[in-house]
Scaffold this motif. Structure first.
Motif, mmCIF file in Angstrom:
data_model
loop_
_atom_site.group_PDB
_atom_site.id
_atom_site.type_symbol
_atom_site.label_atom_id
_atom_site.label_comp_id
_atom_site.label_asym_id
_atom_site.label_seq_id
_atom_site.Cartn_x
_atom_site.Cartn_y
_atom_site.Cartn_z
ATOM 1 N N TYR A 77 -8.593 3.667 -1.960
ATOM 2 C CA TYR A 77 -7.156 3.860 -1.730
ATOM 3 C C TYR A 77 -6.860 5.342 -1.501
ATOM 4 N N GLU A 78 -7.430 6.190 -2.346
ATOM 5 C CA GLU A 78 -7.220 7.637 -2.195
ATOM 6 C C GLU A 78 -7.781 8.134 -0.872
ATOM 7 N N ALA A 79 -8.957 7.647 -0.485
ATOM 8 C CA ALA A 79 -9.584 8.091 0.766
ATOM 9 C C ALA A 79 -8.773 7.675 1.995
ATOM 10 N N MET A 80 -8.084 6.548 1.918
ATOM 11 C CA MET A 80 -7.286 6.071 3.063
ATOM 12 C C MET A 80 -5.996 6.885 3.234
ATOM 13 N N GLY A 81 -5.570 7.604 2.213
ATOM 14 C CA GLY A 81 -4.395 8.472 2.334
ATOM 15 C C GLY A 81 -3.088 7.718 2.506
ATOM 16 N N PHE A 82 -2.857 6.721 1.688
ATOM 17 C CA PHE A 82 -1.636 5.927 1.785
ATOM 18 C C PHE A 82 -0.436 6.570 1.102
ATOM 19 N N THR A 83 -0.557 7.810 0.659
ATOM 20 C CA THR A 83 0.568 8.492 0.019
ATOM 21 C C THR A 83 1.124 9.547 0.967
ATOM 22 N N GLY A 84 2.301 10.044 0.688
ATOM 23 C CA GLY A 84 2.920 11.087 1.514
ATOM 24 C C GLY A 84 3.141 10.599 2.941
ATOM 25 N N TRP A 85 2.665 11.403 3.908
ATOM 26 C CA TRP A 85 2.837 11.047 5.318
ATOM 27 C C TRP A 85 2.070 9.786 5.676
ATOM 28 N N LEU A 88 0.836 -1.208 0.000
ATOM 29 C CA LEU A 88 0.000 0.000 0.000
ATOM 30 C C LEU A 88 0.867 1.254 0.000
ATOM 31 N N ALA A 89 1.900 1.263 0.837
ATOM 32 C CA ALA A 89 2.788 2.429 0.922
ATOM 33 C C ALA A 89 3.561 2.637 -0.374
ATOM 34 N N ALA A 90 3.810 1.547 -1.113
ATOM 35 C CA ALA A 90 4.548 1.642 -2.377
ATOM 36 C C ALA A 90 3.665 2.079 -3.539
ATOM 37 N N GLY A 91 2.370 2.271 -3.283
ATOM 38 C CA GLY A 91 1.485 2.774 -4.329
ATOM 39 C C GLY A 91 0.570 1.747 -4.964
ATOM 40 N N PHE A 92 0.641 0.499 -4.518
ATOM 41 C CA PHE A 92 -0.269 -0.521 -5.042
ATOM 42 C C PHE A 92 -1.594 -0.430 -4.283
ATOM 43 N N THR A 93 -2.696 -0.567 -4.978
ATOM 44 C CA THR A 93 -3.993 -0.479 -4.294
ATOM 45 C C THR A 93 -4.242 -1.703 -3.417
ATOM 46 N N ALA A 94 -3.606 -2.820 -3.704
ATOM 47 C CA ALA A 94 -3.613 -4.016 -2.857
ATOM 48 C C ALA A 94 -4.999 -4.389 -2.340
ATOM 49 N N GLY A 95 -5.988 -4.344 -3.219
ATOM 50 C CA GLY A 95 -7.328 -4.762 -2.842
ATOM 51 C C GLY A 95 -8.303 -3.632 -2.593
ATOM 52 N N TYR A 96 -7.794 -2.422 -2.487
ATOM 53 C CA TYR A 96 -8.683 -1.265 -2.345
ATOM 54 C C TYR A 96 -9.186 -0.850 -3.723
ATOM 55 N N THR A 97 -10.341 -0.244 -3.739
ATOM 56 C CA THR A 97 -10.790 0.406 -4.970
ATOM 57 C C THR A 97 -9.935 1.654 -5.130
ATOM 58 N N PHE A 110 -18.194 -7.487 8.728
ATOM 59 C CA PHE A 110 -18.413 -6.063 8.464
ATOM 60 C C PHE A 110 -18.155 -5.758 6.987
ATOM 61 N N PRO A 111 -18.937 -4.856 6.451
ATOM 62 C CA PRO A 111 -18.723 -4.495 5.044
ATOM 63 C C PRO A 111 -17.446 -3.655 4.890
ATOM 64 N N HIS A 112 -16.827 -3.781 3.753
ATOM 65 C CA HIS A 112 -15.640 -2.994 3.416
ATOM 66 C C HIS A 112 -15.877 -2.380 2.032
ATOM 67 N N PRO A 113 -16.716 -1.346 1.972
ATOM 68 C CA PRO A 113 -17.080 -0.791 0.675
ATOM 69 C C PRO A 113 -15.923 -0.138 -0.064
ATOM 70 N N ASP A 114 -14.846 0.183 0.642
ATOM 71 C CA ASP A 114 -13.687 0.807 0.012
ATOM 72 C C ASP A 114 -12.736 -0.223 -0.595
ATOM 73 N N MET A 115 -13.121 -1.507 -0.507
ATOM 74 C CA MET A 115 -12.273 -2.587 -1.030
ATOM 75 C C MET A 115 -13.057 -3.401 -2.051
ATOM 76 N N THR A 116 -12.312 -4.040 -2.939
ATOM 77 C CA THR A 116 -12.953 -4.980 -3.865
ATOM 78 C C THR A 116 -13.290 -6.243 -3.063
ATOM 79 N N PRO A 117 -14.238 -7.054 -3.506
ATOM 80 C CA PRO A 117 -14.545 -8.287 -2.769
ATOM 81 C C PRO A 117 -13.317 -9.193 -2.592
ATOM 82 N N LEU A 118 -12.547 -9.363 -3.660
ATOM 83 C CA LEU A 118 -11.343 -10.184 -3.555
ATOM 84 C C LEU A 118 -10.323 -9.532 -2.622
#
Length: 176
Positions: free
Chosen positions: A54-62, A41-50, A133-141
């Motif tokens: 991914y953008e909403a989680m803020g895995f870039t920068g800080w 995730l930190a390297a820029g791969f969405t790794a299962g997030y939509t 729990f639902p994880h709408p910010d992630m793909t099912p896989l």
């Protein structure tokens, strides 16, 4: 009374049980699956997030710095479990600032490790319910894979507790 300036191993201590040594090694490996996923995730791969998730989680920068720090910190804490069964936990290596070459107080180690085991058990048991729990910010896989990668963390607290009890019994048998 334990001499806090001891720089040699106490030969009166019985060796740690084999099961405790194995459990400590397993504990050190439990954080790797979720840690590798977070590093992706930190390297820029969405790794299962939509993309939007991914953008909403803020895995870039800080956010990436935080995720890497969390991963490194978790692995270092997991590796500390080995100190309960290895010689470097009986006499701290000389390179450790302020306390290197000294024997840690076995009771203090037991209390801190026991509190850590309790905290980890409370904090990480939630991953047993990942799929509830639902994880709408992630793909099912992606949600399924993330759940599988985080599932081993459930064992961290109980394994640390077991190794801590073995550590306590070992020092009690050694008269310390």
């Amino acid at each position: 009374m334990v001499n806090m300036t001891t720089t040699h191993l106490d030969t009166s201590l019985p060796p740690p049980p084999r099961w405790a040594v194995r459990a400590a090694h397993v504990t050190a490996l439990l954080t790797l699956p979720s840690g590798i996923w977070r590093l992706l995730l930190a390297a820029g791969f969405t790794a299962g997030y939509t993309e939007s998730g991914y953008e909403a989680m803020g895995f870039t920068g800080w956010g990436a710095v935080y995720v890497v720090g969390l991963t490194v910190g978790a692995e270092l804490l997991a590796l500390l479990t080995l100190g309960l069964v290895r010689p470097w936990g009986e006499v701290l290596p000389r390179w450790v600032p302020f306390v290197g070459g000294h024997r840690p107080n076995p009771r203090a180690v037991t209390v801190v490790a026991g509190l850590g085991a309790g905290a980890l058990t409370l904090a990480l048991t939630q991953f047993a319910f990942w799929w509830s729990f639902p994880h709408p910010d992630m793909t099912p896989l992606g949600s399924t894979i993330a759940g599988i990668l985080y599932l081993p963390l459930i064992a961290w607290g109980p394994l640390l507790a077991a190794v801590t009890i073995a550590h306590h019994r070992r020092y009690r048998a050694g008269g310390l």
